[in-house]
Design a protein around this motif. Structure first.
Motif, PDB file in Angstrom:
ATOM      1  N   GLY A   1      44.895  12.653  66.083  1.00 38.73           N
ATOM      2  CA  GLY A   1      44.746  13.915  65.349  1.00 38.73           C
ATOM      3  C   GLY A   1      45.444  15.049  66.066  1.00 38.73           C
ATOM      4  O   GLY A   1      46.333  14.822  66.902  1.00 38.73           O
ATOM      5  N   LEU A   2      45.018  16.248  65.752  1.00 34.07           N
ATOM      6  CA  LEU A   2      45.646  17.426  66.362  1.00 34.07           C
ATOM      7  C   LEU A   2      45.479  17.413  67.877  1.00 34.07           C
ATOM      8  O   LEU A   2      46.316  17.918  68.606  1.00 34.07           O
ATOM      9  N   GLY A   3      44.392  16.818  68.332  1.00 30.69           N
ATOM     10  CA  GLY A   3      44.134  16.733  69.771  1.00 30.69           C
ATOM     11  C   GLY A   3      45.246  15.996  70.501  1.00 30.69           C
ATOM     12  O   GLY A   3      45.592  16.345  71.629  1.00 30.69           O
ATOM     13  N   ASN A   4      45.827  14.977  69.852  1.00 24.31           N
ATOM     14  CA  ASN A   4      46.905  14.227  70.497  1.00 24.31           C
ATOM     15  C   ASN A   4      48.186  15.040  70.511  1.00 24.31           C
ATOM     16  O   ASN A   4      48.967  14.967  71.436  1.00 24.31           O
TER      17      ASN A   4
ATOM     18  N   SER B   1      38.337  10.491  58.122  1.00 22.11           N
ATOM     19  CA  SER B   1      37.286   9.751  58.840  1.00 22.11           C
ATOM     20  C   SER B   1      35.994  10.566  58.906  1.00 22.11           C
ATOM     21  O   SER B   1      34.894  10.019  58.785  1.00 22.11           O
ATOM     22  N   LEU B   2      36.132  11.878  59.075  1.00 24.87           N
ATOM     23  CA  LEU B   2      34.933  12.730  59.160  1.00 24.87           C
ATOM     24  C   LEU B   2      34.249  12.824  57.794  1.00 24.87           C
ATOM     25  O   LEU B   2      33.020  12.777  57.678  1.00 24.87           O
TER      26      LEU B   2
ATOM     27  N   LEU C   1      30.397  10.722  67.425  1.00 27.68           N
ATOM     28  CA  LEU C   1      29.905  11.359  66.203  1.00 27.68           C
ATOM     29  C   LEU C   1      29.873  10.416  65.009  1.00 27.68           C
ATOM     30  O   LEU C   1      29.808  10.866  63.862  1.00 27.68           O
TER      31      LEU C   1
ATOM     32  N   SER D   1      42.326  12.200  60.288  1.00 29.39           N
ATOM     33  CA  SER D   1      41.075  12.502  60.996  1.00 29.39           C
ATOM     34  C   SER D   1      40.048  13.129  60.055  1.00 29.39           C
ATOM     35  O   SER D   1      38.855  12.812  60.116  1.00 29.39           O
TER      36      SER D   1
ATOM     37  N   TYR E   1      38.163  22.028  61.298  1.00 32.67           N
ATOM     38  CA  TYR E   1      39.320  21.125  61.295  1.00 32.67           C
ATOM     39  C   TYR E   1      40.028  21.195  59.931  1.00 32.67           C
ATOM     40  O   TYR E   1      41.242  21.097  59.843  1.00 32.67           O
TER      41      TYR E   1
ATOM     42  N   GLY F   1      41.682   7.660  62.382  1.00 34.86           N
ATOM     43  CA  GLY F   1      40.588   8.577  62.692  1.00 34.86           C
ATOM     44  C   GLY F   1      40.764   9.207  64.070  1.00 34.86           C
ATOM     45  O   GLY F   1      40.496  10.390  64.267  1.00 34.86           O
ATOM     46  N   ALA F   2      41.252   8.393  65.015  1.00 34.27           N
ATOM     47  CA  ALA F   2      41.356   8.894  66.391  1.00 34.27           C
ATOM     48  C   ALA F   2      42.556   9.819  66.590  1.00 34.27           C
ATOM     49  O   ALA F   2      42.452  10.857  67.235  1.00 34.27           O
TER      50      ALA F   2
ATOM     51  N   PHE G   1      37.350  13.357  73.328  1.00 35.46           N
ATOM     52  CA  PHE G   1      37.663  14.027  72.052  1.00 35.46           C
ATOM     53  C   PHE G   1      38.748  13.274  71.300  1.00 35.46           C
ATOM     54  O   PHE G   1      38.662  13.052  70.096  1.00 35.46           O
ATOM     55  N   SER G   2      39.774  12.862  72.049  1.00 38.89           N
ATOM     56  CA  SER G   2      40.922  12.240  71.406  1.00 38.89           C
ATOM     57  C   SER G   2      40.551  10.916  70.739  1.00 38.89           C
ATOM     58  O   SER G   2      41.106  10.567  69.700  1.00 38.89           O
ATOM     59  N   LEU G   3      39.626  10.171  71.350  1.00 29.79           N
ATOM     60  CA  LEU G   3      39.279   8.872  70.771  1.00 29.79           C
ATOM     61  C   LEU G   3      38.220   8.988  69.676  1.00 29.79           C
ATOM     62  O   LEU G   3      37.779   7.988  69.119  1.00 29.79           O
ATOM     63  N   SER G   4      37.821  10.218  69.338  1.00 32.58           N
ATOM     64  CA  SER G   4      36.855  10.445  68.246  1.00 32.58           C
ATOM     65  C   SER G   4      35.560   9.668  68.429  1.00 32.58           C
ATOM     66  O   SER G   4      35.085   9.027  67.494  1.00 32.58           O
TER      67      SER G   4
ATOM     68  N   ILE H   1      32.446  19.853  62.404  1.00 34.78           N
ATOM     69  CA  ILE H   1      33.855  19.738  62.828  1.00 34.78           C
ATOM     70  C   ILE H   1      34.754  19.915  61.598  1.00 34.78           C
ATOM     71  O   ILE H   1      35.767  20.611  61.642  1.00 34.78           O
TER      72      ILE H   1
HETATM   73  N1  PHE Z   1      40.344  12.627  67.678  1.00 32.94           N
HETATM   74  C1  PHE Z   1      40.760  13.776  66.950  1.00 32.94           C
HETATM   75  C2  PHE Z   1      41.971  14.387  67.603  1.00 32.94           C
HETATM   76  O1  PHE Z   1      42.463  13.892  68.589  1.00 32.94           O
HETATM   77  C3  PHE Z   1      39.706  14.813  66.859  1.00 32.94           C
HETATM   78  C4  PHE Z   1      38.489  14.338  66.219  1.00 32.94           C
HETATM   79  C5  PHE Z   1      37.341  14.241  66.952  1.00 32.94           C
HETATM   80  C6  PHE Z   1      38.542  13.923  64.913  1.00 32.94           C
HETATM   81  C7  PHE Z   1      36.227  13.720  66.384  1.00 32.94           C
HETATM   82  C8  PHE Z   1      37.427  13.393  64.334  1.00 32.94           C
HETATM   83  C9  PHE Z   1      36.290  13.278  65.080  1.00 32.94           C
HETATM   84  O2  PHE Z   1      42.434  15.395  67.148  1.00 32.94           O
END
Ligand code: PHE
Length: 452
Positions: free
Chosen positions: A26-29, A323-324, A232, A320, A104, A23-24, A226-229, A100
């Motif tokens: 994702g594209l952010g990483n 998880s959402l 939410l 990710s 996403y 879940g954590a 954001f990266s650790l989700s 999101i």
């Molecule tokens: N953590 C995800 C990322 O690094 C983004 C994300 C945020 C996904 C919140 C789900 C919920 O890309």
């Protein structure tokens, strides 16, 4: 009242870690972290990022894990059963997750499209950067293609969610997360051995403390968050499936370590390749969807590397999205008293509808704007800048101040079976440090700290 006696649980220790890490990560990483780090002092940013992950990421994740496993419920049920008037922050979780998903899912569709075009050789056929840029914009502005790919991303997610918590989410994460790490490692070795790649490593990791300002700290906090989700309800939802033996502290630490490791490895894939090709690193989606394909095109076996890279991005994005989707599905199932199957279907169809609008807003519906932003940008802006930090702030206050102290104690110690020396520290961070830091992120995201 929700009957939790028949609720599914994840199998072993590893499952809790891999599912939450899925879940954590994702594209952010993969595209956001390396670029933000490179621009903000490289190694110095990494140090700040780790400090923020420890000071905000870990305590809030532990807070979410605690309320999730304590209540064994969806976020609305979880907040409500611990304090009725705080149930609105549970709704904030569901709405944020849904919104999101709206954009996403579109980007996940792009990653699938790029994987397909890598495998067919379409991506590596283009030679100049201009051709790659034109290919990308003609694709995202196309009236039907991205809608089809968004739907494919959602149907894949749907299949996993419909298979259930154990057979779907758990099994899928146990396969995909090791595959993701392996692909990253292979790509990093390839990239690091390219001539001139060392310059890229330098740009990415060389600590340059002269670039560190208050702004860098704010960026590091925002990225960690954001990266650790967190903020939410994805971690609340996943923890509601943890079994009673799961050690919440080691799980949260492992998830944070994996998430950071993926971000660092992604930088070691991207920057050596970019510098080796003699290109100036650019930001965000243009780096991933325009610059990198250009580099792959000029490499021997470019098709293979390009396919591997976009497959990696697809896996990171889909875990990710899963998880959402689960947050929304389990809310509908439990609160609206629907079967899991019907709830999954409703969630998938609604996301495809919003995702299609978001996708079309980059092309034919460009002129439909909300406060001057396209639907796609508005969804991104409102969730990442306002709803997520607000959710995090409220979760910290909720667990640190509002609810009975025993909840955190019982969950950190597995009802007295484990020793926990960090309980006071976690509580202190949740009560004082997280609210202050999150309030700063929130105010900054509203554009009120521009002078820093
Ligand atoms: N953590 C995800 C990322 O690094 C983004 C994300 C945020 C996904 C919140 C789900 C919920 O890309």
């Amino acid at each position: 009242m929700v009957d939790n006696s028949k609720r599914a649980t994840f199998g072993g220790k590893l499952s809790a870690v891999l599912v939450s890490a899925g879940g954590a990560v994702g594209l952010g990483n993969i595209w956001r972290f390396p670029y933000v780090a490179g621009e903000n002092g490289g190694g110095a940013f990494l140090v700040l990022y780790i400090v923020c992950a420890i000071l905000i990421g870990l305590p809030i994740m532990l807070g979410e894990f605690s309320i999730g496993r304590q209540t064994k419920s969806n976020p609305v049920g979880a907040f409500r059963s611990l304090n009725k008037s705080w149930r609105y922050f549970g709704y904030n979780c569901i709405v944020t997750s849904f919104l999101i998903l709206g954009f996403y899912s579109v980007v996940s569709g792009w990653t699938i499209e790029y994987t397909v075009h890598s495998v067919t050789g379409e991506i590596t056929r283009h030679a100049s950067a201009g051709e790659h840029a034109a290919f990308f914009s003609s694709f995202i502005e196309n009236p039907w293609k991205p809608v089809v790919y968004t739907s494919i991303a959602m149907l894949l997610t749907h299949t996993v969610i419909a298979l259930g918590v154990r057979k779907g989410i758990e099994r899928c994460s146990k396969i995909l997360m090791p595959v993701l790490l392996l692909m990253l490692a292979v790509l990093a070795v390839r990239s690091l051995t390219m001539p001139g790649g060392a310059e890229g490593v330098k740009f990415f990791l060389m600590p340059d403390f002269s670039k560190v300002t208050a702004r860098t700290l704010l960026d590091a906090m925002g990225q960690a968050f954001f990266s650790l989700s967190i903020g939410l309800g994805t971690m609340v939802t996943y923890a509601s499936y943890f079994n009673e033996k799961t050690n919440l502290r080691t799980t949260a630490v492992n998830v944070t370590v994996i998430d950071t490791l993926v971000a660092v490895l992604a930088g070691l894939v991207i920057f050596p390749a970019v510098f080796s090709a003699g290109i100036e690193p650019s930001a965000g989606s243009s780096l991933v969807f325009i610059t990198l394909p250009g580099i792959f095109a000029s490499m021997p076996l470019g098709m293979v590397w390009s396919s591997l890279f976009f497959l990696l991005l697809t896996v990171a994005a889909l875990t990710s999205v899963i998880s959402l989707h689960e947050v929304v599905t389990v809310y509908i199932a439990e609160e609206w008293h629907m079967s899991r199957k019907a709830a999954t279907r409703l969630a998938t169809l609604s996301v495809i509808a919003v995702g299609s609008l978001a996708s079309l807003s980059l092309g034919v519906m460009k002129h439909w704007t909300i406060f001057g932003k396209t639907i796609f940008d508005a969804l991104d802006y409102v969730t990442a800048n306002i709803m997520l930090p607000l959710g995090g702030l409220m979760t910290a206050i909720f667990v640190g101040v509002v609810i009975d102290r025993r909840v955190l104690h019982d969950q950190l110690t597995n009802f007295g079976k484990l020793q926990c020396h960090q309980e006071r520290t976690v509580r202190f961070l949740l009560r004082y440090v997280c609210p202050i830091m999150l309030a700063l992120i929130f105010i900054d995201n509203l554009g009120l700290l521009k002078w820093i």
